[in-house]
Design an enzyme around this catalytic site. Structure first.
Site, PDB file in Angstrom:
ATOM      1  N   GLU A   1      46.954  34.720  47.841  1.00  0.00           N
ATOM      2  CA  GLU A   1      45.803  34.291  48.532  1.00  0.00           C
ATOM      3  C   GLU A   1      44.907  33.106  49.565  1.00  0.00           C
ATOM      4  O   GLU A   1      44.764  33.689  50.378  1.00  0.00           O
ATOM      5  CB  GLU A   1      45.022  35.795  48.276  1.00  0.00           C
ATOM      6  CG  GLU A   1      44.427  35.643  47.091  1.00  0.00           C
ATOM      7  CD  GLU A   1      43.250  36.781  46.624  1.00  0.00           C
ATOM      8  OE1 GLU A   1      43.525  36.993  47.075  1.00  0.00           O
ATOM      9  OE2 GLU A   1      43.182  36.441  44.855  1.00  0.00           O
TER      10      GLU A   1
ATOM     11  N   HIS B   1      66.620  39.517  34.766  1.00  0.00           N
ATOM     12  CA  HIS B   1      67.415  40.999  35.774  1.00  0.00           C
ATOM     13  C   HIS B   1      67.264  41.052  37.277  1.00  0.00           C
ATOM     14  O   HIS B   1      66.562  41.924  37.576  1.00  0.00           O
ATOM     15  CB  HIS B   1      66.563  42.350  34.818  1.00  0.00           C
ATOM     16  CG  HIS B   1      66.268  42.633  33.221  1.00  0.00           C
ATOM     17  ND1 HIS B   1      67.419  42.787  33.244  1.00  0.00           N
ATOM     18  CD2 HIS B   1      65.780  41.731  32.367  1.00  0.00           C
ATOM     19  CE1 HIS B   1      67.596  42.796  30.972  1.00  0.00           C
ATOM     20  NE2 HIS B   1      66.429  42.412  31.156  1.00  0.00           N
TER      21      HIS B   1
ATOM     22  N   ASN C   1      14.466  34.596  36.787  1.00  0.00           N
ATOM     23  CA  ASN C   1      15.595  34.387  36.745  1.00  0.00           C
ATOM     24  C   ASN C   1      16.509  34.461  35.301  1.00  0.00           C
ATOM     25  O   ASN C   1      15.679  33.474  34.573  1.00  0.00           O
ATOM     26  CB  ASN C   1      15.779  33.315  37.745  1.00  0.00           C
ATOM     27  CG  ASN C   1      17.616  33.446  37.474  1.00  0.00           C
ATOM     28  OD1 ASN C   1      18.523  34.052  37.330  1.00  0.00           O
ATOM     29  ND2 ASN C   1      18.324  31.873  37.766  1.00  0.00           N
ATOM     30  N   GLY C   2      17.340  35.133  34.696  1.00  0.00           N
ATOM     31  CA  GLY C   2      17.469  34.934  33.594  1.00  0.00           C
ATOM     32  C   GLY C   2      17.911  36.123  32.763  1.00  0.00           C
ATOM     33  O   GLY C   2      17.440  37.540  33.237  1.00  0.00           O
TER      34      GLY C   2
ATOM     35  N   TRP D   1      19.185  39.804  41.739  1.00  0.00           N
ATOM     36  CA  TRP D   1      20.586  40.705  41.595  1.00  0.00           C
ATOM     37  C   TRP D   1      20.467  41.994  39.762  1.00  0.00           C
ATOM     38  O   TRP D   1      19.840  40.445  38.781  1.00  0.00           O
ATOM     39  CB  TRP D   1      21.274  39.187  40.606  1.00  0.00           C
ATOM     40  CG  TRP D   1      22.556  39.548  41.021  1.00  0.00           C
ATOM     41  CD1 TRP D   1      23.229  39.660  39.942  1.00  0.00           C
ATOM     42  CD2 TRP D   1      23.540  39.798  41.951  1.00  0.00           C
ATOM     43  NE1 TRP D   1      24.585  39.788  40.540  1.00  0.00           N
ATOM     44  CE2 TRP D   1      24.831  40.405  41.505  1.00  0.00           C
ATOM     45  CE3 TRP D   1      23.315  40.453  43.406  1.00  0.00           C
ATOM     46  CZ2 TRP D   1      25.921  40.922  41.151  1.00  0.00           C
ATOM     47  CZ3 TRP D   1      25.087  41.056  43.806  1.00  0.00           C
ATOM     48  CH2 TRP D   1      25.823  41.245  42.986  1.00  0.00           C
TER      49      TRP D   1
ATOM     50  N   GLU E   1      47.961  36.904  37.539  1.00  0.00           N
ATOM     51  CA  GLU E   1      46.699  36.928  38.521  1.00  0.00           C
ATOM     52  C   GLU E   1      46.824  35.866  39.425  1.00  0.00           C
ATOM     53  O   GLU E   1      46.236  35.272  40.560  1.00  0.00           O
ATOM     54  CB  GLU E   1      45.557  37.547  37.414  1.00  0.00           C
ATOM     55  CG  GLU E   1      43.794  36.504  38.011  1.00  0.00           C
ATOM     56  CD  GLU E   1      43.419  37.741  39.218  1.00  0.00           C
ATOM     57  OE1 GLU E   1      44.013  38.168  39.305  1.00  0.00           O
ATOM     58  OE2 GLU E   1      42.774  36.498  39.324  1.00  0.00           O
TER      59      GLU E   1
ATOM     60  N   ARG F   1      21.951  33.936  45.889  1.00  0.00           N
ATOM     61  CA  ARG F   1      21.915  33.968  44.844  1.00  0.00           C
ATOM     62  C   ARG F   1      22.306  36.131  44.333  1.00  0.00           C
ATOM     63  O   ARG F   1      21.951  36.437  42.973  1.00  0.00           O
ATOM     64  CB  ARG F   1      20.889  33.364  44.603  1.00  0.00           C
ATOM     65  CG  ARG F   1      21.220  32.142  44.474  1.00  0.00           C
ATOM     66  CD  ARG F   1      19.807  31.505  43.623  1.00  0.00           C
ATOM     67  NE  ARG F   1      19.729  30.808  42.450  1.00  0.00           N
ATOM     68  CZ  ARG F   1      19.993  30.660  41.145  1.00  0.00           C
ATOM     69  NH1 ARG F   1      21.230  29.527  41.511  1.00  0.00           N
ATOM     70  NH2 ARG F   1      20.338  30.724  39.854  1.00  0.00           N
TER      71      ARG F   1
ATOM     72  N   LYS G   1      46.375  34.604  43.059  1.00  0.00           N
ATOM     73  CA  LYS G   1      45.446  33.380  42.965  1.00  0.00           C
ATOM     74  C   LYS G   1      45.511  32.716  44.815  1.00  0.00           C
ATOM     75  O   LYS G   1      44.971  31.955  45.125  1.00  0.00           O
ATOM     76  CB  LYS G   1      44.105  33.200  42.105  1.00  0.00           C
ATOM     77  CG  LYS G   1      43.722  33.514  41.562  1.00  0.00           C
ATOM     78  CD  LYS G   1      42.249  33.498  42.442  1.00  0.00           C
ATOM     79  CE  LYS G   1      42.065  34.961  42.675  1.00  0.00           C
ATOM     80  NZ  LYS G   1      41.557  35.784  42.134  1.00  0.00           N
TER      81      LYS G   1
ATOM     82  N   LYS H   1      36.235  40.946  51.032  1.00  0.00           N
ATOM     83  CA  LYS H   1      35.554  40.679  49.861  1.00  0.00           C
ATOM     84  C   LYS H   1      35.711  42.201  48.394  1.00  0.00           C
ATOM     85  O   LYS H   1      36.478  42.122  47.540  1.00  0.00           O
ATOM     86  CB  LYS H   1      34.271  40.071  49.883  1.00  0.00           C
ATOM     87  CG  LYS H   1      33.851  40.377  48.539  1.00  0.00           C
ATOM     88  CD  LYS H   1      33.946  38.864  47.580  1.00  0.00           C
ATOM     89  CE  LYS H   1      33.678  38.801  45.955  1.00  0.00           C
ATOM     90  NZ  LYS H   1      34.809  38.405  45.245  1.00  0.00           N
TER      91      LYS H   1
ATOM     92  N   CYS I   1      19.691  35.181  39.903  1.00  0.00           N
ATOM     93  CA  CYS I   1      18.124  35.174  41.248  1.00  0.00           C
ATOM     94  C   CYS I   1      17.729  34.997  41.586  1.00  0.00           C
ATOM     95  O   CYS I   1      18.367  33.750  41.037  1.00  0.00           O
ATOM     96  CB  CYS I   1      17.223  36.729  40.381  1.00  0.00           C
ATOM     97  SG  CYS I   1      17.529  38.066  39.313  1.00  0.00           S
TER      98      CYS I   1
HETATM   99  C1  F6R Z   1      41.621  39.104  44.576  1.00  0.00           C
HETATM  100  C2  F6R Z   1      40.633  39.993  45.096  1.00  0.00           C
HETATM  101  C3  F6R Z   1      41.009  41.140  45.024  1.00  0.00           C
HETATM  102  C4  F6R Z   1      39.861  42.750  44.863  1.00  0.00           C
HETATM  103  C5  F6R Z   1      40.054  43.957  45.118  1.00  0.00           C
HETATM  104  C6  F6R Z   1      38.995  44.900  43.905  1.00  0.00           C
HETATM  105  O1  F6R Z   1      41.507  38.224  44.215  1.00  0.00           O
HETATM  106  O2  F6R Z   1      39.700  39.542  44.472  1.00  0.00           O
HETATM  107  O3  F6R Z   1      41.534  42.048  44.440  1.00  0.00           O
HETATM  108  O4  F6R Z   1      40.116  42.509  43.070  1.00  0.00           O
HETATM  109  O5  F6R Z   1      39.971  44.361  46.196  1.00  0.00           O
HETATM  110  O6  F6R Z   1      37.671  45.134  43.807  1.00  0.00           O
HETATM  111  P1  F6R Z   1      36.823  45.305  42.913  1.00  0.00           P
HETATM  112  O7  F6R Z   1      36.903  44.613  41.895  1.00  0.00           O
HETATM  113  O8  F6R Z   1      35.895  45.419  43.774  1.00  0.00           O
HETATM  114  O9  F6R Z   1      37.120  46.901  43.750  1.00  0.00           O
END
Ligand code: F6R
Length: 596
Positions: free
Chosen positions: A476, A492, A97-98, A71, A469, A27, A473, A591, A2
């Protein structure tokens, strides 16, 4: 996470507090509020972003006050749960905050003493404790009450009868003081203060301060005087929001020791695992998208290893349209945002099939919390970088905690075994920090390979999803074409693609698959691929077979995804940086994916 701010001086406090608060919106922003002392204490709060608060704000004249952007961690993001909170008499206001760990017991005893609570938050206990113990002076009351609080906090408080005074305290949550001329400030970080002053004092853990327009007095909780000179800050507001890091993603990667710590503190608190005893369900189906799906895949290994529950992972976009619906699994939905369309669709499909569902999410009050029967919250704080980093790591932590609880409930794990695992988990923030401390080395290797067009990421067992993963990363944020593979699958098909221009990142930690992974490494290096191994600390042997090694702290095999993930995040980050990519906002990506 927060944001908190405080002001005392001779200017009108309200516009100044709102303006400073706006700079802390990164935040968290599910609700916000201010407390200003005019003739009496006046509190105004609202749900949603700070602009909502600004629009609904009445004219409040006073010259000192506190403000908060929330938050949510305890309680839904509603107006009632927004800070500040007042005591029963309406004289003291506080912001926090905490996380207060022992709030339930404190709250119970305060209710017995007649205090009336108006929110579901952990924070509100503090203001009633101040009221209960008030000595006529807020500073000495803080000293009396702070030792009763377990957890982490940055507090700020005002009392309507102690004119011009703000009292603040800090333990494991950030708090800085801003020094002005005839006015002083407090805030979660300096981005909130830069427009007003460039002279700043950082408060340390277990320190408190009393601010008036003319003075700032810092002491330890025990009352020992602290002398600390203000520093001159040269950052821009944008620099400060990112805490001096070049990108939000890097900041978020470096916040992971704290995020893991907070998620461990939260435990699987409000989740009644006993309802999921031995016979409650025969298996688990984990459903998610993207990075959360990789957590789901890792979850399969974790739940099967620790809780001995048969577990499958499926992409939400596949689950919701699949026609095969066998057995009666518990459906575990993982979504950091809680708003991903396919995961929400999967939650509805689970209900249509009559399945019980449990969500793991980072957003209190998100849509998934209404779709699922039960919720576990990760406590990563707001993540701004589009690529998930700290939210992934905290999803893993939640899966470990859930597995331990389920193992106990289903009696596949003894009490002693569970205690030992929890102790090992508590060391994870340190393991994460250990990797972060090596970031320069990781950067050097990223520099060496950043021109690659294609890369492979290999893992086995619980580190196979972590290889996926790592590849995600890399692709992307750096736009290098990267594929994650279970190492045993190489022969394979993919082996046809390896060669000197295709670096291979191999997760080769010392577990029961180590020898097999060494075999795979030899296969690819015999075909001229450069190999970067991620290995267990102390494994000097592996240096003979690979071009570069990045070591991770030695942790029990099942927990290795935690430090390994951090290496892969940094590798992707620094490769993307070398390539000049738009790291926080990769092209074409959002996002939260709220369309199909
Ligand atoms: C990759 C990334 C996306 C999310 C995906 C699901 O770095 O952030 O692949 O993981 O869009 O999002 P959530 O977890 O919000 O359902």
């Amino acid at each position: 996470m927060c944001g908190i701010v405080g002001y005392t001086g001779s200017r009108k406090a309200a516009p100044l507090l709102l303006d400073s608060l706006k700079r802390l919106e990164y935040r968290g922003y599910d609700s916000a509020g201010v407390a200003i002392v005019d003739k009496k204490l006046r509190i105004h709060k609202d749900k949603g972003e700070i602009d909502n608060l600004r629009e609904s704000m009445p004219n409040i004249p006073g010259v000192y006050g506190i403000a908060h952007t929330r938050w949510a961690t305890h309680g839904q993001p509603t107006k009632d749960n927004a800070h500040p909170f007042a005591d029963c008499k309406g004289e003291i206001a506080i912001i926090h905050n905490g996380i207060i760990e022992n709030y339930l017991e404190l709250k119970e005893s305060l209710i017995k003493k007649g205090h009336k609570f108006r929110s579901e938050t952990d924070t509100e206990t503090f203001v009633h404790l101040l009221e209960e113990n008030y000595t006529g002076d807020l500073e000495s009351t803080f000293r009396k009450v702070l030792p009763m609080m377990k957890g982490s906090f940055a507090f700020a408080a005002v009392h309507s009868k102690e004119k011009g005074k703000i009292v603040v305290a800090r333990k494991e949550s950030p708090l800085v003081l801003g020094i002005g001329e005839g006015e002083n400030f407090a805030a979660s970080d300096i981005s909130a203060l830069l427009k007003e002053t460039d002279r700043v004092i950082a408060l340390h853990d277990n320190e408190m301060a009393v601010l008036t327009p003319e003075s700032v007095e810092i002491t330890t909780f025990e009352g020992k005087e602290v002398t600390r000179r203000p520093e001159r800050i040269k950052w821009t507001v944008e620099d400060a929001e990112r805490g001096g890091y070049e990108h939000f993603m890097l900041k978020e990667i470096f916040e992971q020791p704290q995020a893991v710590h907070n998620t461990l503190l939260g435990k699987v608190a409000d989740f009644d695992v006993n309802r999921f005893g031995r016979d409650a369900f025969p298996s688990i189906k984990i459903v998610a998208c993207g990075t959360s799906y990789h957590a789901a895949l890792a979850g399969k290994y974790i739940l099967e290893d620790i809780a001995k529950v048969p577990t499958e992972a499926q992409l939400a976009s596949e689950y919701r349209y699949s026609t095969a619906a066998f057995g009666r699994p518990l459906v575990l939905l993982i979504s950091q945002s809680g708003e991903t369309t396919d995961t929400l669709g999967a939650a509805r499909e689970a209900r249509r099939r009559g399945r019980r569902s449990l969500a793991i999410t980072n957003y209190v009050g998100s849509s998934i919390t209404r779709e699922a029967d039960d919720v576990i919250y990760t406590r990563a704080g707001l993540e701004i970088g589009v690529a998930a980093s700290k939210t992934f790591l905290t999803q893993l932590v939640s899966l470990y905690l859930l597995s331990i609880q389920l193992g106990l409930a289903r009696r596949t794990l003894s009490f002693d075994e569970s205690r030992k695992m929890k102790e090992e988990l508590r060391l994870m923030p340190r393991a994460v920090q250990g990797v972060l401390d090596e970031h320069k080395k990781i950067q050097k290797i990223a520099k060496k390979y950043h021109k690659a067009r294609d890369m492979f990421f290999l893992g086995r067992n619980v580190n196979y999803p972590i290889a996926l993963e790592g590849a995600l990363k890399m692709k992307e944020i750096s736009y290098i074409h990267a594929e994650g593979y279970p190492a045993g699958e190489l022969k394979h098909g993919p082996l046809a693609l390896v060669g000197e221009k295709t670096p291979i990142v191999a997760v080769a930690i010392k577990d029961h698959t180590y020898e097999k992974m060494l075999g795979n490494i030899k296969e690819v290096s015999a075909r001229s691929s450069p190999v970067i191994a991620i290995a267990s600390e102390g494994d000097r042997d592996i240096e003979k077979y690979v071009d570069d090694v990045l070591y991770v702290p030695d942790v029990p095999a099942i927990f290795t995804p935690i430090p390994v993930t951090v290496v892969l995040q940094l590798l992707a980050y620094y490769a993307a940086k070398e390539r000049g990519c738009s790291i926080d906002k990769p092209r074409h990506l959002a996002k939260s994916v709220t369309v199909e």
